[in-house]
Design an enzyme around this catalytic site. Structure first.
Site, short mmCIF file in Angstrom:
data_model
loop_
_atom_site.label_atom_id
_atom_site.label_comp_id
_atom_site.label_asym_id
_atom_site.label_seq_id
_atom_site.Cartn_x
_atom_site.Cartn_y
_atom_site.Cartn_z
N GLU A 82 1.44 -0.51 -5.13
CA GLU A 82 0.52 0.57 -5.43
C GLU A 82 1.43 1.78 -5.66
O GLU A 82 1.99 2.32 -4.71
CB GLU A 82 -0.44 0.83 -4.28
CG GLU A 82 -1.43 1.95 -4.59
CD GLU A 82 -2.30 2.31 -3.39
OE1 GLU A 82 -3.49 2.63 -3.60
OE2 GLU A 82 -1.81 2.29 -2.25
N ASP A 95 0.84 -1.19 0.00
CA ASP A 95 0.00 0.00 0.00
C ASP A 95 0.88 1.25 0.00
O ASP A 95 1.85 1.34 0.75
CB ASP A 95 -0.89 -0.03 1.25
CG ASP A 95 -1.87 1.11 1.32
OD1 ASP A 95 -2.73 1.20 0.43
OD2 ASP A 95 -1.77 1.92 2.26
#
Length: 722
Positions: free
Chosen positions: A395, A359
């Protein structure tokens, strides 16, 4: 039975491994803090409410404090207290009144309730977060529990090894997948065990996915603003325990026993592996629940804020916020790098997982020079003998300066490709992010694994970075947890997040979507038909394009969230998959697309078309595969054709020594004739709209239905007609 200690002297301990380790008739404790003047080990009774004894750890040695407690055993509850300067304006927030969670805790007990005493400053004080609160929060604070060595073989021993070109990802929330599934026993719904239930596995196998990408499963807590609202952090992007599976995702019968929770998680991985399915974890090492300077003191802040977090260079009293979550973990620090790597190794080596989706990944590679593809963290990750073997997915953005880093991750990293998402949506919806149509050129680039991003090598020149990445580095997706579902993006023209309690201010504004004339559900047959065609064409584009496809769970059967594009706090029927309304025909269609991808190697290249040595047969012979683009009139596209401004209809011809495929994309609202390339007879394998059945094509042209993607194969390599 837990052992209660009268107050024995702490023996000299080992400085590694960090955390609590059962060994030699006792437990070794080790924790890092470069700026503390003393670190205390505090033992608690089995209720977690009564502190029994307190022992000063030895140290520091290279920043590590340690001690060995003879006679201690697995099951012992403990916390840490760190002494040092309380100098917030210098970046130090030591406060020995606050019990701290061991960052290496493998078992965590208790519940975070965001009480005033969980903060290092008294609420309402005129000095705000610069004041000192001396109340002891020990009785109510989260505690670590000494974990026994894991028994039995690690699930990693049975892990499947799918070739990268064969991988099809499936992003899924452990709880949301099964809470409304009628085929899974009610006692298991919402749990790790449910995800490994034979009914769940049968769905994954039918669908043709190879790799489950689980939303966060590490121990997480709710954000302070959710307390008292009846909502909770459902997605789990607020990690506090980097080594402990979240008990809220375990079955009801075991969730209050951390040892049993760990066992259930490992059993899930084992069962999925035995079914040939890989498990990738979404991990959040970019921020913690301690938030900004107004947040609670739970672990890293109290242990050594100045080492564990990035502070503003011109004002160390303030946290650097590159995550929009209040703080940013300082992964550039060697000991913080170690914390992240140790956590990753634990989940692979002990829990058996097959990779990670990071993330806000640029945070991990940020140095004083900004995001650096050659940063020490990436170098350590890529050389690690265990971690270098698993899936690494980024990401590729955060909210810091130069935070958008698509195409700039090194080595084997795959990256979430939002360019594919937006182009594919816009192509089939009929408008792009700025309201103008998506042209042929942009669609062609995304279909070809975004060669403009990955083939040119955005990370070229960085230490250890490659000038050219594989097409498989592009993780193509239409929808993920953050945003509209596929069903919602063709049914809504704006977000509907009122249930989140933030007056519809949260979630992404101007997300690319279109309702085809009516907002939300409708009985209008023409609108329903247009939505269904667009949705199926998008799914076909996803699974037949070059790159690595990723499905969002529920998109395969039409799951919606009522237009909520930020359901992070909706642990209810908004966020759970709506299995009772599942469209089985759409599941079968999606599964058929995955089967086509498996059957035809030209649809899943590991190398770029026309690149030297690309796509040769197993013996290395033959000519490279080619990709050519065609106009509806049958000629190859010329430069003016890419920019003609009309309906961006086009065809992609893929060819190697073994087969010839033709994909025809007609995003228009009317049927359109296509002249087929002069490669002999053709056989239609797929019409995403469902108007045309698979069959030999009569003559040298085909009429493409509205909003449809067609796949044809030259008859010499096509299956015999029924």
């Amino acid at each position: 039975m837990m052992t209660v200690f009268p107050d024995p002297a702490l023996a000299a301990g080992r400085h590694e491994p960090l955390g609590a380790t059962v060994r030699d008739g006792g437990v070794n404790f080790a924790v890092f803090s470069a700026h503390a003047t003393r670190v205390d080990l505090c033992l608690y009774d089995e209720t977690g409410a009564v502190e029994l004894t307190r022992h000063a750890l030895d140290g520091p040695v290279d920043g590590v404090w340690s001690g060995f407690l003879p006679g201690a055993a697995a099951g012992q509850l403990y916390g840490l207290r760190a002494h040092g300067p309380h100098a917030p304006r210098e970046g130090h927030r030591f406060n020995a009144a606050k019990l701290l969670l061991d960052p290496y805790a493998r078992e965590i007990v208790g519940e975070f309730r965001n009480l005033p005493e969980d903060h290092g400053y008294p609420f309402g004080h005129p000095d705000g977060p610069f004041a000192l609160d001396v109340r002891d929060n020990g009785p109510t604070a989260l505690k670590a529990r000494v974990a026994a060595p894991l028994a039995g073989p690690a699930p990693r021993a049975s892990a499947p090894r799918h070739a990268p070109r064969d991988v099809v990802l499936y992003e899924v929330h452990v709880k949301g997948f099964s809470m409304r599934h009628p085929g899974i026993p009610e006692a298991l719904r919402g749990s790790y065990a449910a995800l490994a239930h034979p009914v769940a596995i049968a769905h994954f196998k039918r669908l043709g996915v190879t790799t489950l990408s689980l939303l966060p499963v590490q121990f997480a807590v709710d954000e302070p603003h959710l307390f008292g609202t009846g909502l909770r952090n459902y997605w789990g992007y607020n990690t506090l325990g980097f080594f402990a599976p979240d008990p809220r995702l375990a079955s009801v019968a075991v969730r209050h026993d951390p040892t049993a929770v760990t066992a259930e998680f490992r059993d899930m991985v084992q069962a999925l592996h035995e079914a040939g399915l890989e498990v990738v974890l979404d991990v959040v090492y970019n921020h913690t629940p301690e938030g900004n300077e107004w947040g609670p003191t739970l672990s890293l802040r109290g242990l050594d804020q100045k080492s564990y977090y990035r502070l503003q260079a011109d004002d160390p009293a303030r946290m650097e916020n590159l995550t929009a979550c209040g703080n940013t973990v300082n992964v550039e620090h060697p000991r913080v790098t170690q914390l992240v790597l140790d956590s990753l190794r634990y989940w692979v080596g002990e829990m058996g997982v097959d990779g990670f989706r990071f993330d806000l990944a640029p945070v991990l590679g940020r140095t004083a020079r900004g995001h650096d593809p050659g940063s020490p963290f990436y170098a350590a990750l890529r050389q690690d003998p265990l971690l270098s073997q698993v899936h690494l997915i980024a990401e590729p953005w955060d909210i810091g300066p130069d935070g958008y880093q698509l195409g700039r991750f090194p080595g084997r990293f795959m990256e979430w490709n939002d360019k594919f998402r937006d182009t594919t949506r816009g192509f089939w919806l009929g408008h792009g992010p700025d309201g103008t149509a998506i042209g042929r050129a942009d669609f062609a680039r995304r279909f070809a694994a975004s060669s403009d991003v990955f083939r040119v090598g955005g990370a070229a020149g960085a230490a250890g970075a490659s000038a050219q990445r594989s097409p498989l580095a592009s993780v193509n997706f239409l929808a993920v947890h953050d945003g509209f579902t596929l069903a919602d993006l063709v049914s809504h023209s704006r977000k509907h997040n009122d249930a989140n309690g933030e007056d519809n201010r949260d979630g992404r504004d101007n997300e690319l979507c279109g309702n085809f004339g009516v907002e939300g559900p409708t009985d209008d047959p023409a609108i329903r038909d247009a939505r269904e065609r667009a949705r199926r064409a998008m799914l076909a584009t996803l699974l037949l394009s070059q790159g690595t496809p990723m499905l969002y769970s529920g998109d395969e059967f039409g799951n919606g969230q009522g237009g909520n594009n930020n359901a992070y706090c909706q642990d209810n029927e908004i966020g759970w998959l709506d299995w009772p309304s599942a469209d089985d025909a759409l599941i079968a269609f999606t599964a058929g697309l995955a089967q086509l991808r498996r059957t035809h190697p030209l649809l899943r290249h590991a190398r770029w078309f026309d690149a030297p040595g690309a796509a040769r047969d197993a013996a290395g012979a033959g000519t490279p595969a080619t990709l050519r683009w065609y106009h509806p009139d049958g000629r190859e596209l010329r430069e003016p054709d890419w920019h003609d401004g009309g309906v961006p209809t086009l065809a992609a011809a893929l060819r190697d020594d073994h087969e010839r495929l033709l994909l025809i994309a007609n995003p228009g609202a009317a049927s359109l004739r296509f002249a087929l390339p002069p490669d002999g007879a053709w056989h239609l394998l797929l019409d995403s709209s469902g108007e045309l059945a698979p069959a030999p094509v009569s003559g040298q042209e085909i009429v493409a239905p509205p909003r449809a993607l067609l796949l044809c194969m030259a008859a010499a390599t096509a299956p015999s007609s029924p």
